[in-house]
Enzyme design. Structure first.
Site, PDB file in Angstrom:
ATOM      1  N   ARG A  40       0.511  -1.306   0.021  1.00 53.74           N
ATOM      2  CA  ARG A  40       0.462  -0.166   0.263  1.00 53.74           C
ATOM      3  C   ARG A  40       0.422   1.081  -0.123  1.00 53.74           C
ATOM      4  NH1 ARG A  40      -3.619  -1.685  -2.267  1.00 53.74           N
ATOM      5  NH2 ARG A  40      -5.584  -3.520  -1.252  1.00 53.74           N
TER       6      ARG A  40
ATOM      7  N   SER B 162      16.513  14.350  -1.823  1.00 50.03           N
ATOM      8  CA  SER B 162      16.727  13.017  -1.380  1.00 50.03           C
ATOM      9  C   SER B 162      16.571  12.660  -0.280  1.00 50.03           C
ATOM     10  CB  SER B 162      18.060  14.371  -0.274  1.00 50.03           C
ATOM     11  OG  SER B 162      19.169  13.479   0.182  1.00 50.03           O
TER      12      SER B 162
ATOM     13  N   GLU C 184       1.974   1.932  -3.412  1.00 50.14           N
ATOM     14  CA  GLU C 184       0.279   1.756  -4.681  1.00 50.14           C
ATOM     15  C   GLU C 184       0.535   3.428  -4.204  1.00 50.14           C
ATOM     16  OE1 GLU C 184      -3.539   0.422  -5.412  1.00 50.14           O
ATOM     17  OE2 GLU C 184      -3.017   0.781  -3.043  1.00 50.14           O
TER      18      GLU C 184
END
Length: 173
Positions: free
Chosen positions: A92, A118, A95
């Site tokens: 998740r 960074s 995602e």
């Protein structure tokens, strides 16, 4: 590079020291001045323990042995097991970054210019908050230094090359 089975054994020992303390990552973080994610990174051998931080970590986790602290102070081999992406929480997170990534990139470019965030000069934390609906919510904070892309000009490249040649000539003298 740490062998994966040796690394796994060290991680088990580090996590056992945390379990023995009865403390959460956030509690150890509060006692050491680190973020909770960085504490987890240290105990998973994904970050290097700095000498200045070692006494505070040892005070927070008394079960840490000298050999574990010495291993934690060595630069780690930062990696992940490819199967970890199938773990639902990690899936998740990936995602979310993939889904929102293009928009986040556009906002970074709009706010800062052409560059990136960074992941080295970087802080990450996870917090628990109560949402407006009264339900628990997860807040993941990525706090990274902005790094602008540099324009690759011939003059700069030539100046750098000339400097390198000069250094080599000095070393030969």
């Amino acid at each position: 590079m740490e062998e994966s089975s040796a690394r796994a054994a060290v991680v088990r020992r580090l996590m056992a020291a945390k379990a023995e303390s009865g403390k959460t990552f956030s509690e150890v973080a509060a006692e050491t001045g680190l973020t909770n994610v960085y504490v987890a990174q240290l105990l998973r051998r994904q970050a290097q323990l700095k000498a200045d931080t070692a006494p505070a970590l040892r005070a927070s986790l008394p079960a840490l042995t000298d050999d574990l602290v010495a291993l934690m102070m060595q630069p780690p081999f930062r990696s992940y097991h490819p199967e970890i992406v199938h773990e639902p929480a990690i899936y998740r997170l990936n995602e979310a970054v993939m889904h929102f990534g293009e928009s986040i990139k556009e906002i970074i470019n709009e706010e800062f210019g052409d560059g990136i965030m960074s992941a080295i000069d970087f802080y990450c934390s996870v917090d628990k908050v109560q949402g407006a609906d009264g339900k628990e919510r997860v807040v993941v904070t990525f706090d990274g230094k902005y790094l602008p892309y540099t324009e690759q000009t011939y003059r700069l490249a030539a100046d750098n090359a000339q400097m390198i040649v000069g250094l080599h000539l000095m070393m030969l003298e």
